[in-house]
Design a protein around this motif. Structure first.
Motif, PDB file in Angstrom:
ATOM      1  N   LEU A  81     -82.740 -15.060  -8.433  1.00  0.00           N
ATOM      2  CA  LEU A  81     -81.816 -14.387  -8.917  1.00  0.00           C
ATOM      3  C   LEU A  81     -82.225 -14.387 -10.579  1.00  0.00           C
ATOM      4  O   LEU A  81     -82.317 -15.210 -11.148  1.00  0.00           O
ATOM      5  N   LYS A  82     -81.951 -13.029 -11.223  1.00  0.00           N
ATOM      6  CA  LYS A  82     -82.226 -12.899 -12.740  1.00  0.00           C
ATOM      7  C   LYS A  82     -81.207 -13.963 -13.454  1.00  0.00           C
ATOM      8  O   LYS A  82     -81.459 -14.208 -14.419  1.00  0.00           O
ATOM      9  N   HIS A 132     -83.804  -4.567  -5.372  1.00  0.00           N
ATOM     10  CA  HIS A 132     -82.724  -4.799  -5.927  1.00  0.00           C
ATOM     11  C   HIS A 132     -82.770  -5.059  -7.502  1.00  0.00           C
ATOM     12  O   HIS A 132     -83.448  -6.059  -7.720  1.00  0.00           O
ATOM     13  N   PRO A 133     -82.114  -4.503  -8.425  1.00  0.00           N
ATOM     14  CA  PRO A 133     -82.295  -4.827  -9.735  1.00  0.00           C
ATOM     15  C   PRO A 133     -81.892  -6.202 -10.061  1.00  0.00           C
ATOM     16  O   PRO A 133     -82.223  -6.580 -11.435  1.00  0.00           O
ATOM     17  N   ALA A 134     -80.994  -6.832  -9.471  1.00  0.00           N
ATOM     18  CA  ALA A 134     -80.488  -8.193  -9.979  1.00  0.00           C
ATOM     19  C   ALA A 134     -81.323  -9.472  -9.421  1.00  0.00           C
ATOM     20  O   ALA A 134     -81.441 -10.595  -9.506  1.00  0.00           O
ATOM     21  N   VAL A 135     -82.283  -9.026  -8.654  1.00  0.00           N
ATOM     22  CA  VAL A 135     -83.467  -9.916  -7.918  1.00  0.00           C
ATOM     23  C   VAL A 135     -84.607 -10.192  -8.769  1.00  0.00           C
ATOM     24  O   VAL A 135     -85.447  -9.082  -8.847  1.00  0.00           O
ATOM     25  N   ALA A 136     -84.832 -11.309  -9.098  1.00  0.00           N
ATOM     26  CA  ALA A 136     -86.107 -11.492  -9.739  1.00  0.00           C
ATOM     27  C   ALA A 136     -87.430 -11.657  -8.820  1.00  0.00           C
ATOM     28  O   ALA A 136     -88.341 -11.507  -9.431  1.00  0.00           O
ATOM     29  N   SER A 137     -87.121 -12.306  -7.701  1.00  0.00           N
ATOM     30  CA  SER A 137     -88.219 -12.403  -6.852  1.00  0.00           C
ATOM     31  C   SER A 137     -88.009 -12.631  -5.311  1.00  0.00           C
ATOM     32  O   SER A 137     -86.752 -13.135  -5.132  1.00  0.00           O
ATOM     33  N   VAL A 138     -88.783 -12.474  -4.447  1.00  0.00           N
ATOM     34  CA  VAL A 138     -88.585 -12.803  -3.065  1.00  0.00           C
ATOM     35  C   VAL A 138     -89.541 -13.143  -2.432  1.00  0.00           C
ATOM     36  O   VAL A 138     -90.837 -12.801  -2.724  1.00  0.00           O
ATOM     37  N   GLY A 141     -86.114 -23.704  -6.695  1.00  0.00           N
ATOM     38  CA  GLY A 141     -85.867 -23.826  -8.179  1.00  0.00           C
ATOM     39  C   GLY A 141     -84.394 -23.603  -8.337  1.00  0.00           C
ATOM     40  O   GLY A 141     -83.556 -23.037  -7.337  1.00  0.00           O
ATOM     41  N   PRO A 142     -83.887 -23.648  -9.566  1.00  0.00           N
ATOM     42  CA  PRO A 142     -82.552 -23.317 -10.044  1.00  0.00           C
ATOM     43  C   PRO A 142     -81.923 -21.976  -9.662  1.00  0.00           C
ATOM     44  O   PRO A 142     -80.737 -21.726  -9.404  1.00  0.00           O
TER      45      PRO A 142
END
Length: 426
Positions: free
Chosen positions: A348-349, A312-318, A400-401
């Motif tokens: 999330l980004k 998903h483009p809104a997700v920075a990492s899983v 993390g935040p």
């Protein structure tokens, strides 16, 4: 049955239980009583003197709880178990047997936020000191060992990030140091990982989570592997020295490979008092009957959701060890080949604000402070479960935040993905 060792699913339904001898009831009855009648004065004296097994008072033991204890011990491959009021209570009772004021124990830095808080703050009033180590750096456990070290504590699957801990490597450190390895197996359950098979000496659970599985009953349990020699070096006087309250009995000499479970009961539970309600024991027993079915569904759903989020483009990492690209995937294949669990995090980004916003927009996921429910759950750890930590400690613990924690339930995976999609799009 024959001499064949029952399989996991059979043990989940039958271990510890028999039809009630008086009524023939097939389900384990709820023995909702505070106390039990003695046969005579000699019988009472033998029970109080640890010369016979039996029931005295529900704070110390109860027949419903006993079935639960035997069942979890069987599933974990331990010699005996003790059920208590919560997972936190299990940790207190375990460490009370091991630590004297001024002693230390080493704990993995990646832990449930409540455990970090308990170890850092509450245990100070007992004079118990925690030393933190990095589960991604096994040598950090070796460096943390001192003459005051009395135990090592880790989680098999760490909360909240779902990382897999190398139990065998840390067990080697514990063995070299001559201390027991305690493994919190809550997120894995014995269906996915049996820590005793990999060198654990003591296993603890929050029964509230996957073992009970339905978000309706609090409980905790301690499982004794029966593998540790408590007489070594005089480090553990609660087990190796004569107990004045029991006429000089040495618990290890008397009870052998289940001495630790006995110590937790007759020295810990008896005096600290965090007894498990028989009603809760009944509810958790009922949950355990479907553990293998639920855990497989949890894991299958979690992998599907993690794969969706990873693209998903809104997700920075899983952070999910079941993904081939995850840094813990090889450890997951070794320790949890049936699945990497149902609890994981993603970043999330949009950072902190995006995490808080997402939680408020989800509709099918329940926003609450629990894991291991049949229902899918969500929380933003930095603002809740790990909020007592400073920013650096939050990041080190995997909270993390920008991080959101999911506990994936047993709903249809398509519905879970659709709920996440609408919330992320919003």
């Amino acid at each position: 049955m024959s001499d064949r060792l029952p399989g996991f699913s059979t043990l989940a339904v039958h271990a510890g239980a028999q039809p009630d001898p008086t009524t023939g009831a097939r389900a384990t009855p709820i023995y909702q009583t505070t106390s039990f009648v003695f046969n005579d004065a000699d019988h009472a004296a033998s029970l109080f003197g640890l010369q016979a097994f039996g029931n005295i008072y529900t704070r110390i033991g109860n027949p419903t709880n006993a079935v639960l204890e035997e069942r979890v011990a069987a599933l974990e491959g331990g010699t005996a178990a003790l059920a208590v009021a919560s997972g936190h209570a299990a940790q207190v009772v375990v460490l009370q047997q091991l630590l004297q004021p001024g002693d230390e124990f080493i704990a993995a830095r990646k832990l449930y936020g409540g455990s970090i808080n308990q170890f850092t703050h509450a245990f100070k009033s007992f004079g118990w000191n925690v030393v933190w180590a990095d589960p991604d750096d096994i040598a950090s456990f070796e460096r943390a060992v001192t003459p005051r070290t009395k135990a090592i504590f880790i989680e098999s699957i760490a909360n909240p990030g779902g990382s897999i801990t190398d139990i065998e490597a840390i067990s080697t450190v514990a063995t070299k140091a001559g201390v027991p390895l305690i493994v919190d197996n809550t997120l894995a359950s014995p269906y996915l990982i049996r820590p005793i098979d990999h060198g654990a000496d003591i296993v603890v659970h929050s029964l509230t989570k996957f073992l009970g599985g339905h978000g309706n009953s609090l409980g905790g349990i301690i499982v004794d592997a029966g593998t540790f020699d408590w007489s070594t070096g005089g480090k553990y006087p609660m087990l190796s020295e004569p107990r004045p309250e029991y006429h000089g009995i040495r618990l290890q000499e008397t009870f052998g490979n289940f001495a630790f479970a006995i110590a937790c009961r007759v020295l810990g539970l008896r005096d600290l008092g965090p007894a498990l309600s028989p009603f809760n024991a009944f509810m958790i027993l009922t949950g355990i009957e479907t553990l293998p079915l639920r855990m497989q569904k949890h894991c299958d759903n979690a992998k599907a959701v993690a794969e969706f989020l990873a693209g998903h483009p809104a997700v920075a990492s899983v952070s999910y060890a079941g993904l081939p690209s995850d840094k813990y995937n090889q450890l997951a294949r070794k320790y949890a080949p049936k699945g990497a669990g149902a609890v994981f995090t993603f970043g999330l980004k949009g950072g902190y604000d995006a995490g808080v916003s997402l939680v408020s927009k989800l509709q099918l996921f329940s926003h609450l402070a629990n894991v291991g429910d049949t229902r899918s759950l969500v929380i933003h750890p930095a603002s809740t479960t790990h909020s007592q930590l400073d920013d650096a400690a939050k990041v080190k613990s995997g909270a993390g935040p920008d991080v959101v924690r999911l506990s994936i339930g047993i709903e249809d995976k398509e519905d879970l993905i659709a709920d996440l999609e609408q919330a992320l799009s919003a």
